[in-house]
Design an enzyme around this catalytic site. Structure first.
Site, PDB file in Angstrom:
ATOM      1  N   HIS A   1     -30.556  -8.927   3.196  1.00  0.00           N
ATOM      2  CA  HIS A   1     -29.470  -9.918   3.266  1.00  0.00           C
ATOM      3  C   HIS A   1     -28.798 -10.008   1.904  1.00  0.00           C
ATOM      4  CE1 HIS A   1     -27.445 -13.475   5.068  1.00  0.00           C
ATOM      5  NE2 HIS A   1     -27.269 -13.769   3.796  1.00  0.00           N
ATOM      6  N   CYS A   2     -27.611  -9.405   1.822  1.00  0.00           N
ATOM      7  CA  CYS A   2     -26.815  -9.480   0.600  1.00  0.00           C
ATOM      8  C   CYS A   2     -25.350  -9.322   1.005  1.00  0.00           C
ATOM      9  CB  CYS A   2     -27.230  -8.390  -0.391  1.00  0.00           C
ATOM     10  SG  CYS A   2     -27.317  -6.760   0.345  1.00  0.00           S
TER      11      CYS A   2
ATOM     12  N   ARG B   1     -22.346 -11.217  13.091  1.00  0.00           N
ATOM     13  CA  ARG B   1     -22.855 -12.483  12.574  1.00  0.00           C
ATOM     14  C   ARG B   1     -22.070 -13.624  13.175  1.00  0.00           C
ATOM     15  NH1 ARG B   1     -22.745 -14.889   6.696  1.00  0.00           N
ATOM     16  NH2 ARG B   1     -24.832 -15.788   6.459  1.00  0.00           N
TER      17      ARG B   1
ATOM     18  N   ARG C   1     -19.526 -26.325   6.917  1.00  0.00           N
ATOM     19  CA  ARG C   1     -18.787 -26.262   5.643  1.00  0.00           C
ATOM     20  C   ARG C   1     -18.242 -24.840   5.398  1.00  0.00           C
ATOM     21  NH1 ARG C   1     -22.313 -23.565   2.198  1.00  0.00           N
ATOM     22  NH2 ARG C   1     -24.482 -23.852   2.868  1.00  0.00           N
TER      23      ARG C   1
ATOM     24  N   ASP D   1     -29.907 -12.340  -0.967  1.00  0.00           N
ATOM     25  CA  ASP D   1     -28.697 -13.142  -0.765  1.00  0.00           C
ATOM     26  C   ASP D   1     -27.749 -13.038  -1.978  1.00  0.00           C
ATOM     27  OD1 ASP D   1     -27.540 -16.514  -0.388  1.00  0.00           O
ATOM     28  OD2 ASP D   1     -26.909 -14.711   0.695  1.00  0.00           O
TER      29      ASP D   1
ATOM     30  N   ASN E   1     -21.710 -20.206  -3.207  1.00  0.00           N
ATOM     31  CA  ASN E   1     -21.736 -21.653  -2.968  1.00  0.00           C
ATOM     32  C   ASN E   1     -22.949 -22.360  -3.544  1.00  0.00           C
ATOM     33  OD1 ASN E   1     -19.380 -21.291  -1.473  1.00  0.00           O
ATOM     34  ND2 ASN E   1     -20.585 -20.722   0.325  1.00  0.00           N
TER      35      ASN E   1
END
Ligand code: 0GY
Length: 306
Positions: A31-32, A124, A130, A257, A262
């Site tokens: 996950h990146c 996805r 948000r 990630d 954020n």
């Protein structure tokens, strides 16, 4: 270490430490993201945040620095359904990166084929308010049915309090489902409390549901500091990740990630995040499943390395 501040978000860490934990050969950062560069791959007008640029050369340099072999690059909401930056990175990776795209119901079959040929193996669906506006469930079901024919899976990102209302939709999906960041548990609640019990029920009752035991930096209340040596960094998240690895060892994935969009409180050192792995997978066998066998089975099934 440290980061340079740009706009209202933190830039990714510009000097990640080298992890103490030695990743097994063939480990996958599952996950990146790739962000832009904005000049070449503009950010989506409907985005709810503007990240710092984070290009494929920097991602691949981080991969090599940490000791990963492969990446799964996940489309982020700041690029919405424009997957060009993701495809560019996958095509440049010599088969070492797969992608998870964002598409709309209007996507053409030949565009899906082009995404597949570039290395995309999933779509996805994002439910974090948000980050995205509402998409009707019938549009998502239509997309899931179309991509199921390509053998793709569906990655979902949602907040724990929304699981009850999303339950019927998630359990109706015809594909493998991969949950981002453990469904963002509230780690101030007990790991055996009703909220996390619902998430474990979701995985226990639906064998097609996988989970990324990722992003302690997003859910932690105790923060990145390892207390007096023996305590783990992000120690309040450890029990949540650990119980999923113990109960579902063949359906968990891990990722950095990077570049951590954020985040405001702090920017995690990616080397420190890799050192989180042994805290949640205490045996080499579990590490092999989490980092090699499971992601290879899902993203490189043709390699037979699973
Ligand atoms: O990078 C993550 O997975 C988490 C975040 C952002 C996204 O997933 C995205 O924009 O698609 C977040 O929690 O803000």
């Amino acid at each position: 270490g440290g980061f340079t501040k740009t706009s209202d978000w933190l830039d990714w860490y510009d000097g990640p430490s080298r992890p103490n934990f030695k990743l097994p050969p063939g480990a996958v950062d599952a996950h990146c993201h790739i962000f832009g560069p904005g000049e070449q791959f503009p950010y989506a007008p409907e985005r709810k945040y503007t990240p710092c640029d984070a290009n494929k050369e920097q991602l691949f340099a981080l991969r090599d620095h940490l000791g990963f072999t492969r990446n799964v690059i996940v489309q982020a909401t700041c690029h919405s359904a424009d997957n060009r930056a993701l495809m560019d990175a996958c095509l440049a990776s010599n088969g070492r990166a797969r992608g998870v795209a964002t598409v709309r119901r209007t996507v053409a079959d030949d565009e899906l084929r082009e995404l597949h040929d570039a290395g995309v193996r999933g779509v996805r669906f994002n439910f974090v308010k948000r980050l995205v506006d509402f998409t009707p469930k019938e549009e998502l079901q239509e997309i899931a049915a179309r991509v199921a024919k390509l053998g793709w899976h569906v990655v979902i990102y949602f907040e724990a309090e929304d699981l009850p209302e999303l339950w019927d939709f998630f359990t109706s999906l015809p594909t493998t489902i991969v949950v981002d960041h453990m469904g963002r548990p509230d780690v101030s609640k007990p790991v055996d409390g009703p909220e996390f019990a619902l998430f474990r029920k979701f995985m226990r009752e639906h064998k097609n549901v996988w989970c990324k035991v990722t992003c302690p930096e997003r859910t932690t209340k105790t923060g990145p500091r390892a207390l007096n040596g023996e305590q783990a960094a992000y120690r309040d998240v450890v029990p949540f990740a650990r119980c999923l690895v113990d109960e579902f060892p063949d359906r968990v994935l891990w990722g950095t990630d990077w570049p951590h969009p954020n985040l405001k409180s702090h920017m995690p050192d990616d080397g420190l995040l890799v050192d989180f792995i042994p805290q949640i997978t205490p045996s080499a066998e579990l590490q092999q499943k989490l980092l090699v066998e499971n992601p290879m089975r899902l993203y490189w099934p043709e390699s037979g390395q699973n």
